[in-house]
Design a protein around this motif. Structure first.
Motif, PDB file in Angstrom:
ATOM      1  N   GLU A 194       0.861  -1.185   0.000  1.00  0.00           N
ATOM      2  CA  GLU A 194       0.000   0.000   0.000  1.00  0.00           C
ATOM      3  C   GLU A 194       0.895   1.232   0.000  1.00  0.00           C
ATOM      4  OE1 GLU A 194      -3.513   1.994   2.651  1.00  0.00           O
ATOM      5  OE2 GLU A 194      -3.615  -0.160   2.252  1.00  0.00           O
ATOM      6  N   GLU A 195       0.907   1.893  -1.134  1.00  0.00           N
ATOM      7  CA  GLU A 195       1.748   3.072  -1.371  1.00  0.00           C
ATOM      8  C   GLU A 195       3.198   2.747  -1.033  1.00  0.00           C
ATOM      9  OE1 GLU A 195      -0.179   6.359   0.578  1.00  0.00           O
ATOM     10  OE2 GLU A 195      -1.951   6.179  -0.698  1.00  0.00           O
ATOM     11  N   ASP A 196       3.780   3.414  -0.021  1.00  0.00           N
ATOM     12  CA  ASP A 196       5.201   3.237   0.306  1.00  0.00           C
ATOM     13  C   ASP A 196       5.448   2.180   1.378  1.00  0.00           C
ATOM     14  OD1 ASP A 196       5.826   5.212  -1.505  1.00  0.00           O
ATOM     15  OD2 ASP A 196       5.929   6.801  -0.006  1.00  0.00           O
ATOM     16  N   TYR A 252       9.097  -0.001   4.982  1.00  0.00           N
ATOM     17  CA  TYR A 252       8.970   1.251   4.239  1.00  0.00           C
ATOM     18  C   TYR A 252       9.807   1.153   2.966  1.00  0.00           C
ATOM     19  CZ  TYR A 252       9.646   6.138   2.981  1.00  0.00           C
ATOM     20  OH  TYR A 252       9.719   7.326   2.295  1.00  0.00           O
ATOM     21  N   THR A 253       9.205   1.504   1.827  1.00  0.00           N
ATOM     22  CA  THR A 253       9.890   1.405   0.532  1.00  0.00           C
ATOM     23  C   THR A 253       9.893   2.735  -0.226  1.00  0.00           C
ATOM     24  OG1 THR A 253       7.841   0.714  -0.558  1.00  0.00           O
ATOM     25  CG2 THR A 253       9.291  -1.043   0.276  1.00  0.00           C
ATOM     26  N   GLY A 254       9.537   3.815   0.451  1.00  0.00           N
ATOM     27  CA  GLY A 254       9.396   5.113  -0.211  1.00  0.00           C
ATOM     28  C   GLY A 254      10.715   5.791  -0.537  1.00  0.00           C
ATOM     29  N   GLY A 255      10.620   7.080  -0.853  1.00  0.00           N
ATOM     30  CA  GLY A 255      11.762   7.849  -1.335  1.00  0.00           C
ATOM     31  C   GLY A 255      12.674   8.410  -0.275  1.00  0.00           C
ATOM     32  N   LYS A 256      12.300   8.399   0.988  1.00  0.00           N
ATOM     33  CA  LYS A 256      13.152   8.925   2.064  1.00  0.00           C
ATOM     34  C   LYS A 256      14.001   7.797   2.636  1.00  0.00           C
ATOM     35  CE  LYS A 256       9.451  12.098   3.457  1.00  0.00           C
ATOM     36  NZ  LYS A 256       8.550  12.461   4.557  1.00  0.00           N
ATOM     37  N   GLU A 257      15.024   8.150   3.402  1.00  0.00           N
ATOM     38  CA  GLU A 257      15.861   7.147   4.067  1.00  0.00           C
ATOM     39  C   GLU A 257      15.154   6.541   5.275  1.00  0.00           C
ATOM     40  OE1 GLU A 257      18.797   5.744   3.082  1.00  0.00           O
ATOM     41  OE2 GLU A 257      18.238   6.828   1.253  1.00  0.00           O
ATOM     42  N   ILE A 290      11.236   6.982   7.847  1.00  0.00           N
ATOM     43  CA  ILE A 290       9.948   7.633   8.072  1.00  0.00           C
ATOM     44  C   ILE A 290       9.466   7.275   9.467  1.00  0.00           C
ATOM     45  CG2 ILE A 290       8.516   5.765   7.131  1.00  0.00           C
ATOM     46  CD1 ILE A 290       6.815   8.108   5.835  1.00  0.00           C
ATOM     47  N   GLU A 291       8.787   8.207  10.104  1.00  0.00           N
ATOM     48  CA  GLU A 291       8.257   7.983  11.443  1.00  0.00           C
ATOM     49  C   GLU A 291       6.780   7.616  11.339  1.00  0.00           C
ATOM     50  OE1 GLU A 291       8.615  10.002  15.848  1.00  0.00           O
ATOM     51  OE2 GLU A 291       8.636  11.337  14.110  1.00  0.00           O
ATOM     52  N   ILE A 292       6.408   6.520  11.988  1.00  0.00           N
ATOM     53  CA  ILE A 292       5.005   6.125  12.035  1.00  0.00           C
ATOM     54  C   ILE A 292       4.518   6.271  13.473  1.00  0.00           C
ATOM     55  CG2 ILE A 292       5.198   4.560  10.066  1.00  0.00           C
ATOM     56  CD1 ILE A 292       5.085   2.210  12.132  1.00  0.00           C
ATOM     57  N   PHE A 293       3.223   6.520  13.627  1.00  0.00           N
ATOM     58  CA  PHE A 293       2.598   6.680  14.933  1.00  0.00           C
ATOM     59  C   PHE A 293       1.541   5.591  15.094  1.00  0.00           C
ATOM     60  CE2 PHE A 293       4.290  10.668  13.524  1.00  0.00           C
ATOM     61  CZ  PHE A 293       4.898  11.190  14.660  1.00  0.00           C
ATOM     62  N   HIS A 294       1.482   5.000  16.281  1.00  0.00           N
ATOM     63  CA  HIS A 294       0.617   3.838  16.494  1.00  0.00           C
ATOM     64  C   HIS A 294       0.320   3.662  17.979  1.00  0.00           C
ATOM     65  CE1 HIS A 294       4.294   1.769  17.817  1.00  0.00           C
ATOM     66  NE2 HIS A 294       4.874   2.372  16.774  1.00  0.00           N
ATOM     67  N   SER A 295      -0.552   2.699  18.311  1.00  0.00           N
ATOM     68  CA  SER A 295      -0.812   2.360  19.711  1.00  0.00           C
ATOM     69  C   SER A 295       0.351   1.494  20.204  1.00  0.00           C
ATOM     70  CB  SER A 295      -2.174   1.690  19.861  1.00  0.00           C
ATOM     71  OG  SER A 295      -2.269   0.581  19.021  1.00  0.00           O
ATOM     72  N   THR A 303       7.516   5.117  15.960  1.00  0.00           N
ATOM     73  CA  THR A 303       8.614   4.240  15.585  1.00  0.00           C
ATOM     74  C   THR A 303       9.187   4.745  14.271  1.00  0.00           C
ATOM     75  OG1 THR A 303       7.506   2.331  16.592  1.00  0.00           O
ATOM     76  CG2 THR A 303       9.240   1.852  14.996  1.00  0.00           C
ATOM     77  N   LYS A 304      10.519   4.780  14.188  1.00  0.00           N
ATOM     78  CA  LYS A 304      11.167   5.159  12.922  1.00  0.00           C
ATOM     79  C   LYS A 304      11.449   3.900  12.128  1.00  0.00           C
ATOM     80  CE  LYS A 304      12.940   9.584  14.056  1.00  0.00           C
ATOM     81  NZ  LYS A 304      13.986  10.546  14.089  1.00  0.00           N
ATOM     82  N   LEU A 305      10.977   3.906  10.881  1.00  0.00           N
ATOM     83  CA  LEU A 305      11.258   2.814   9.961  1.00  0.00           C
ATOM     84  C   LEU A 305      12.363   3.262   9.013  1.00  0.00           C
ATOM     85  CD1 LEU A 305       7.664   1.633   8.898  1.00  0.00           C
ATOM     86  CD2 LEU A 305       9.107   0.740  10.724  1.00  0.00           C
ATOM     87  N   LEU A 306      13.424   2.456   8.922  1.00  0.00           N
ATOM     88  CA  LEU A 306      14.489   2.722   7.965  1.00  0.00           C
ATOM     89  C   LEU A 306      14.114   2.042   6.660  1.00  0.00           C
ATOM     90  CD1 LEU A 306      17.605   2.095  10.229  1.00  0.00           C
ATOM     91  CD2 LEU A 306      16.507   4.277   9.678  1.00  0.00           C
ATOM     92  N   LYS A 307      14.329   2.737   5.567  1.00  0.00           N
ATOM     93  CA  LYS A 307      13.974   2.202   4.254  1.00  0.00           C
ATOM     94  C   LYS A 307      14.614   0.833   4.041  1.00  0.00           C
ATOM     95  CE  LYS A 307      14.012   3.266  -0.653  1.00  0.00           C
ATOM     96  NZ  LYS A 307      14.273   4.296  -1.659  1.00  0.00           N
ATOM     97  N   GLY A 308      13.772  -0.146   3.669  1.00  0.00           N
ATOM     98  CA  GLY A 308      14.250  -1.488   3.362  1.00  0.00           C
ATOM     99  C   GLY A 308      14.494  -2.385   4.563  1.00  0.00           C
TER     100      GLY A 308
END
Length: 193
Positions: free
Chosen positions: A46-48, A74-79, A81-86, A114-119
């Motif tokens: 789903e998207e990135d 995460y597979t998007g264009g940034k190195e 991304i930060e996600i927010f969750h319970s 949580t920070k997700l590193l690309k790949g």
């Protein structure tokens, strides 16, 4: 004329109702056969983000630990991304299909990030679930007590996994983008070979 129309209408309604009648003595079996392969891995893009849900085996034995895990990549264009969750972005609600019992998956609801590193996938393992109310039937309570002790009764289980999180889509406006990504896997528990 009204009487004839009324009789004809009554006949059509009777035929329609008779055609919809179901024989309660016939057992409807929606269970796949014992030899039918089960889906033990699912991947949703789903998207990135790529969400994966896996059960390590299609069939587990009596009191054998159930091994299920979820991953979010995460597979998007940034190195990164930060996600927010319970408490976790992952939940593992299930249904036992022979009994048609829903097995809920409760979770604390703090707001974490949580920070997700690309790949590099974020991974979490299933660690138990279930619950019941004192007003539930005894059979259901007994079943849930076994699930809560991670002693799965014999049956076929469908895991309706969910990755539930959001990102900040626009840093200037702090506009959020919500993701609820779903996937299913299944497994059997057999107590005899």
């Amino acid at each position: 004329m009204k009487k004839i129309n009324l009789i004809i209408s009554f006949m059509f309604i009777s035929i329609g109702l008779f055609g919809c009648q179901q024989n309660d003595n016939e057992k409807v079996d929606n269970e796949p056969s014992e030899t039918q392969p089960l889906d033990t891995k699912a991947e949703v893009l789903e998207e990135d983000f790529v969400y994966r849900l896996v059960t390590e085996k299609a069939e587990y034995g009596k009191n054998e630990p159930i091994k299920i895990y979820a991953e979010l990549e995460y597979t998007g264009g940034k190195e990164e991304i930060e996600i927010f969750h319970s408490a976790s972005p992952f939940s593992f609600p299930m249904i036992e299909t022979k009994r048609n019992y829903e097995i809920g998956y409760g979770m604390d609801q703090p707001l974490l990030s949580t920070k997700l590193l690309k790949g590099e996938p974020l991974r979490a393992e299933y660690s138990g679930s279930g619950g019941y109310d004192s007003k539930d039937k005894k059979e259901y309570i007994d079943f849930m007590r076994q699930i809560m002790n991670q002693e799965f009764p014999e049956g076929r289980y469908v895991v309706n996994g969910i990755a539930d999180f959001y990102i900040i889509a626009n840093e200037e406006t702090e506009q959020e983008k919500k993701y609820i990504i779903k996937a299913n896997v299944e497994f059997r528990v057999k107590h005899s070979n």
